[in-house]
Design a protein around this motif. Structure first.
Motif, PDB file in Angstrom:
ATOM      1  N   ARG A  12       0.840  -1.329   0.020  1.00 13.21           N
ATOM      2  CA  ARG A  12       0.013   0.011   0.030  1.00 13.21           C
ATOM      3  C   ARG A  12       0.805   1.165  -0.119  1.00 13.21           C
ATOM      4  O   ARG A  12       0.529   2.439  -0.720  1.00 13.21           O
ATOM      5  N   ARG A  13       2.042   1.272   0.635  1.00 13.23           N
ATOM      6  CA  ARG A  13       2.827   2.358   0.753  1.00 13.23           C
ATOM      7  C   ARG A  13       3.365   2.673  -0.683  1.00 13.23           C
ATOM      8  O   ARG A  13       3.468   3.747  -1.112  1.00 13.23           O
ATOM      9  N   LEU A  63       0.416   4.196  -2.846  1.00 15.41           N
ATOM     10  CA  LEU A  63       0.268   5.675  -2.464  1.00 15.41           C
ATOM     11  C   LEU A  63       1.670   6.548  -2.636  1.00 15.41           C
ATOM     12  O   LEU A  63       1.510   7.896  -3.212  1.00 15.41           O
ATOM     13  N   LEU A  83      -0.202   9.811   4.404  1.00 18.56           N
ATOM     14  CA  LEU A  83      -1.362   8.998   3.704  1.00 18.56           C
ATOM     15  C   LEU A  83      -1.819   7.767   4.471  1.00 18.56           C
ATOM     16  O   LEU A  83      -3.086   7.410   4.568  1.00 18.56           O
ATOM     17  N   MET A  84      -0.600   6.986   4.527  1.00 21.15           N
ATOM     18  CA  MET A  84      -0.989   5.718   5.509  1.00 21.15           C
ATOM     19  C   MET A  84      -1.786   5.990   6.725  1.00 21.15           C
ATOM     20  O   MET A  84      -2.600   5.152   7.131  1.00 21.15           O
ATOM     21  N   GLU A 123      -5.293   6.767   6.154  1.00 19.64           N
ATOM     22  CA  GLU A 123      -5.985   5.635   5.872  1.00 19.64           C
ATOM     23  C   GLU A 123      -6.569   4.957   6.927  1.00 19.64           C
ATOM     24  O   GLU A 123      -7.611   4.433   7.095  1.00 19.64           O
ATOM     25  N   LYS A 124      -5.703   4.503   7.948  1.00 22.66           N
ATOM     26  CA  LYS A 124      -5.585   3.978   9.020  1.00 22.66           C
ATOM     27  C   LYS A 124      -6.639   4.603   9.925  1.00 22.66           C
ATOM     28  O   LYS A 124      -7.644   4.330  10.548  1.00 22.66           O
ATOM     29  N   LYS A 142      -9.928   3.841   2.081  1.00 22.23           N
ATOM     30  CA  LYS A 142      -8.658   3.836   1.081  1.00 22.23           C
ATOM     31  C   LYS A 142      -8.832   5.067   0.571  1.00 22.23           C
ATOM     32  O   LYS A 142      -9.762   5.468   0.096  1.00 22.23           O
TER      33      LYS A 142
END
Lengths: 305, 81
Positions: free
Chosen positions: A290-291, A294, B44-45, B48-49, B54
């Motif tokens: 996912r990283r 993104l 961004l991570m 999302e969490k 997403k």
């Protein structure tokens, strides 16, 4: 000047490369009683002179063993080598009009065992340590600036394809050797880069007390005001006109997965040196993917700016 | 719990290249270079969490993410603030 065999004669600074050794060199050289030239490579050259190998059947070869067959005791060989190396530093100090010398060459830490054989008992050792992840980041900067790896890093880079891991492992090995020296109980003191830049006067006062010199007003200002002699050493310190802590904790800007990987390697050594362990959880495969996704989306955004 | 300015600043404290102590809600973070790409991906991570949803390519733009104010509004609009 102290006598030829007096421990007061010289000061040897050792630390992993990129640990603030050049800043320390400039501070020592700004003292009225100490001359510390740019990197001479004298002691690592002396260490190479002493290089030895052991064959599978136990036969050791090298200059001290070879000369031993010719009737020269090891102590005699080490003494002559010491005098040869120290004579350059004595002469340099004399030319500067100072009674004492200090020596630092950043990559000496890779040769510390042999340097100890030459110098221990005859100099004051000053050990400097820095957080390992900051050292790795700074070594990456060095390689980026110079476009290559010094010989001492070749084995690490060959074994570990990711440069930051290679540099972290080089830090573990060298900082461990330096910590072993600091713990040896000899004429050794140790300090941290982080203290040197955050509490410079307090740290340098303590250092000077150890080597038997007086604090001098304006010492730190003099150290960074002038570039001093041109020579090998850290280019970054010459860009600064004051001592500051802007290079502390640069590792925190690394991507989280990189921090996690380096933390797993470096934490035992960080703990031994009195640093806090780096808290980092390894990233799952799903998060890593996912990283990456993104990152691609972010690149697209940058392209549209 | 709603995402607040303080939570964001605390999050950025260890990630940003520069000193964020003087950052205003309207200060440009990414386009000014205060926040680099690595820190932005981390953000961004984190978002999302935090929001449990997403992000898509249409979400990742300076209009949504370049200032504290825009990030808070963006998260709020997604039901996370």
């Amino acid at each position: 000047m102290a006598g030829a065999d007096s421990p007061g004669r010289g000061i040897v600074v050792v630390g992993s490369p990129r640990s603030g050794t050049t800043l320390l060199r400039r501070i020592l050289d700004a003292h009225s009683q100490i001359a510390c030239p740019p990197e001479t490579y004298l002691l690592s050259a002396a260490a190479r002179f002493l290089h030895e190998e052991t064959f599978a059947q136990g036969l050791r070869i090298g200059v001290t063993f070879g000369l031993g067959f010719a009737g020269f005791e090891e102590d005699e060989v080490l003494s002559r080598l010491r005098e040869f190396a120290f004579a350059f530093l004595d002469e340099h100090a004399q030319k500067q009009g100072k009674p004492r010398w200090a020596e630092k060459t950043a990559f000496d830490a890779f040769h510390l065992d042999a340097i100890r054989r030459v110098c221990e008992g005859h100099v004051h050792f000053v050990c400097i340590q820095r957080h390992g992840l900051d050292v790795a980041v700074s070594l990456a900067d060095l390689v980026d600036k110079t476009g290559g790896y010094v010989e001492e890093l070749h084995d690490y880079v060959a074994r570990y394809p990711e440069p930051l891991e290679a540099f972290a492992r080089a830090w573990i090995d060298t900082s461990t050797k330096v910590a072993d020296l600091a713990a040896s109980g000899g004429r050794v003191t140790d300090l941290r880069y982080e203290d040197l830049v955050r509490k410079p006067e307090q740290t340098v006062r303590s250092l000077l007390e150890f080597v038997g010199e007086q604090w001098e007003d304006g010492l730190l200002e003099r150290a960074v005001e002038t570039t001093g002699q041109v020579g090998f050493g850290d280019w970054k310190t010459y860009a600064k006109s004051a001592i500051d802590d802007s290079s502390v904790d640069r590792w925190k800007r690394l991507p989280s997965p990189v921090i996690a990987r380096l933390a797993a390697l470096c934490n035992p050594t960080l703990e031994r040196l009195g640093y806090e362990k780096v808290a980092a959880d390894a990233e799952s495969d799903e998060d890593a993917r996912r990283r990456y996704e993104l990152g691609l989306m972010l690149n697209r955004m940058k392209g549209k700016k | 719990m709603a995402l607040t300015r303080e939570m964001l600043l605390e999050y950025f404290a260890d990630k940003a290249r520069g000193d964020l102590s003087e950052v205003q809600d309207s200060t440009e973070l990414f386009s000014s270079g205060l926040i680099d790409s690595f820190a932005m991906v981390d953000l961004l991570m984190f978002l999302e969490k935090y929001t449990g949803s997403k992000l898509g390519p249409e979400d990742i733009n300076l209009e949504n993410l370049d200032t504290i104010e825009r990030i808070l509004n963006f998260v709020s609009a997604r039901g996370g603030g």
